[in-house]
Design an enzyme around this catalytic site. Structure first.
Site, PDB file in Angstrom:
ATOM      1  N   ASN A 185       0.902  -1.111   0.043  1.00  0.00           N
ATOM      2  CA  ASN A 185       0.169   0.136   0.072  1.00  0.00           C
ATOM      3  C   ASN A 185       1.119   1.295   0.054  1.00  0.00           C
ATOM      4  OD1 ASN A 185      -1.966   2.070   0.614  1.00  0.00           O
ATOM      5  ND2 ASN A 185      -2.260   1.493   2.755  1.00  0.00           N
TER       6      ASN A 185
ATOM      7  N   LYS B 206      -0.011   3.986  -0.314  1.00  0.00           N
ATOM      8  CA  LYS B 206      -0.740   5.124   0.191  1.00  0.00           C
ATOM      9  C   LYS B 206      -0.274   6.624  -0.731  1.00  0.00           C
ATOM     10  CE  LYS B 206       0.132   3.442   4.801  1.00  0.00           C
ATOM     11  NZ  LYS B 206       0.354   3.538   6.267  1.00  0.00           N
TER      12      LYS B 206
ATOM     13  N   HIS C   3      -9.358   0.939   5.276  1.00  0.00           N
ATOM     14  CA  HIS C   3      -8.109   1.136   5.960  1.00  0.00           C
ATOM     15  C   HIS C   3      -8.290   2.142   7.201  1.00  0.00           C
ATOM     16  CE1 HIS C   3      -3.982   2.510   6.534  1.00  0.00           C
ATOM     17  NE2 HIS C   3      -3.619   1.399   5.827  1.00  0.00           N
TER      18      HIS C   3
ATOM     19  N   GLU D 276      -6.704   4.625   8.139  1.00  0.00           N
ATOM     20  CA  GLU D 276      -6.608   5.963   7.485  1.00  0.00           C
ATOM     21  C   GLU D 276      -7.827   6.541   7.009  1.00  0.00           C
ATOM     22  OE1 GLU D 276      -2.840   5.572   5.429  1.00  0.00           O
ATOM     23  OE2 GLU D 276      -2.056   4.967   7.434  1.00  0.00           O
TER      24      GLU D 276
ATOM     25  N   GLU E 231      -4.838  -5.123  10.880  1.00  0.00           N
ATOM     26  CA  GLU E 231      -3.955  -4.018  10.907  1.00  0.00           C
ATOM     27  C   GLU E 231      -3.959  -3.367  12.361  1.00  0.00           C
ATOM     28  OE1 GLU E 231      -2.141  -2.799   7.153  1.00  0.00           O
ATOM     29  OE2 GLU E 231      -3.675  -1.565   7.375  1.00  0.00           O
TER      30      GLU E 231
ATOM     31  N   GLY F  76       2.955   2.184  10.662  1.00  0.00           N
ATOM     32  CA  GLY F  76       3.852   3.376  10.330  1.00  0.00           C
ATOM     33  C   GLY F  76       4.379   3.957  11.521  1.00  0.00           C
TER      34      GLY F  76
ATOM     35  N   SER G  39       3.777  -2.149  10.165  1.00  0.00           N
ATOM     36  CA  SER G  39       5.534  -2.102  10.245  1.00  0.00           C
ATOM     37  C   SER G  39       5.927  -3.419  10.040  1.00  0.00           C
ATOM     38  CB  SER G  39       5.617  -1.757  11.658  1.00  0.00           C
ATOM     39  OG  SER G  39       5.245  -0.338  12.122  1.00  0.00           O
TER      40      SER G  39
HETATM   41  C1  PEP Z   1      -0.593   0.250   6.237  1.00  0.00           C
HETATM   42  O1  PEP Z   1      -0.880   1.415   6.120  1.00  0.00           O
HETATM   43  O2  PEP Z   1      -1.449  -0.711   5.749  1.00  0.00           O
HETATM   44  C2  PEP Z   1       0.595  -0.254   6.793  1.00  0.00           C
HETATM   45  C3  PEP Z   1       0.599  -1.589   7.290  1.00  0.00           C
HETATM   46  O3  PEP Z   1       1.827   0.463   6.754  1.00  0.00           O
HETATM   47  P1  PEP Z   1       3.034   0.242   7.609  1.00  0.00           P
HETATM   48  O4  PEP Z   1       3.722  -1.060   6.887  1.00  0.00           O
HETATM   49  O5  PEP Z   1       3.882   1.344   7.169  1.00  0.00           O
HETATM   50  O6  PEP Z   1       2.806   0.127   9.000  1.00  0.00           O
END
Ligand code: PEP
Length: 251
Positions: A13, A15, A93, A95, A165, A171, A210
């Site tokens: 992703n 973003k 998601h 966000e 998640e 992040g 992460s």
């Molecule tokens: C995400 O936004 O789906 C995600 C898992 O981000 P990150 O790997 O940067 O934590």
């Protein structure tokens, strides 16, 4: 040779990151690899979907409208995404839930629309640190799943990919331990199994938060973790390939 009952998926992703140069770089890097036992999905920003095509990986969108067409300024329909050969759509998601007010009802309508179009939703769920600390983790995740389950019905879940998640891990560099991920993934599978054991057994559940080249193998090797949804590390071709290969080599 297929190693697992469920084929792992690694979805990147991007973003609102990347540019035309990264599109070319990523495409070239991924195409230098062979991913026999993992489905690799790249979800770049919308403007790059039309320029990225490959036999090595699939394309995913980061969002969609649930409407077919009409006066919805700034939105993109599923038929438009299909014209760009998109196969997967990330829905719900954290966000989008947080910054664009997408509640469980909006998420359910989008999951239903993606399935109706014949594409695969990557349906994201996950708790905040406060919810976990308050001991409400499983109750919260069950309510996020049920909001969609009640709208689309259990049979439609045969075509849904779930991404777990934890918001506190996105992040932040603070990854769930492999044991924490396994505990939650097993819970999600059991929750679905209450309605249909066969669908639950076949359902791919991805971990996100992460994931990087150093931790992917230990997280993905958990029995109920079927790959990952990767943010930051999916912008670095070498790191993303390491993660994809970790899933490819699972036994
Ligand atoms: C995400 O936004 O789906 C995600 C898992 O981000 P990150 O790997 O940067 O934590």
């Amino acid at each position: 040779m297929q190693h697992r009952i469920r084929r792992p998926i690694v979805a990147g992703n991007w973003k609102m990151n990347g540019n035309a140069a990264l599109v070319g770089e990523m495409q070239q890097a991924l195409e230098s690899q062979q991913f026999e036992n993992v489905s690799v999905v790249v979800c770049p920003p919308l403007t790059y979907l039309g320029t990225m095509q490959s036999d090595t990986f699939s394309l995913g969108a980061q969002n969609t409208s649930d409407k077919a067409s009409g006066a919805y300024t700034g939105e993109t329909s599923l038929s438009m995404l299909q014209e760009c050969a998109v196969e997967y759509v990330i829905v719900g998601h954290s966000e989008r839930r947080e910054y664009y007010a997408e509640n469980d009802q909006v998420v359910a309508a989008k999951v239903a629309a993606v399935l109706e179009a014949g594409l695969t939703p990557i349906f994201c769920i996950g708790e905040s640190e406060q919810v976990r600390d308050a001991g409400k983790l499983f109750e919260f995740l069950a309510s996020q799943i049920d909001a969609v389950l009640n709208i689309i019905g259990i049979n439609a879940f045969a075509n849904v990919v779930i991404a777990y998640e934890p918001i506190w891990a996105i992040g932040t560099g603070k990854t769930a331990t492999p044991e924490q991920a396994q505990e939650v993934h097993a819970f999600i599978r059991q929750h679905i199994a209450k309605q249909n054991g066969e669908i639950a057994e076949k359902m791919q559940i991805l971990y996100g938060g992460s994931v990087n080249g150093g931790n992917a193998q230990s997280i993905f090797s958990q029995p109920d973790v079927d790959g990952g949804l990767v943010g930051g590390a999916s912008l670095k071709p070498n790191d993303f390939i390491t993660i994809c290969l970790a899933a490819n080599e699972l036994r």
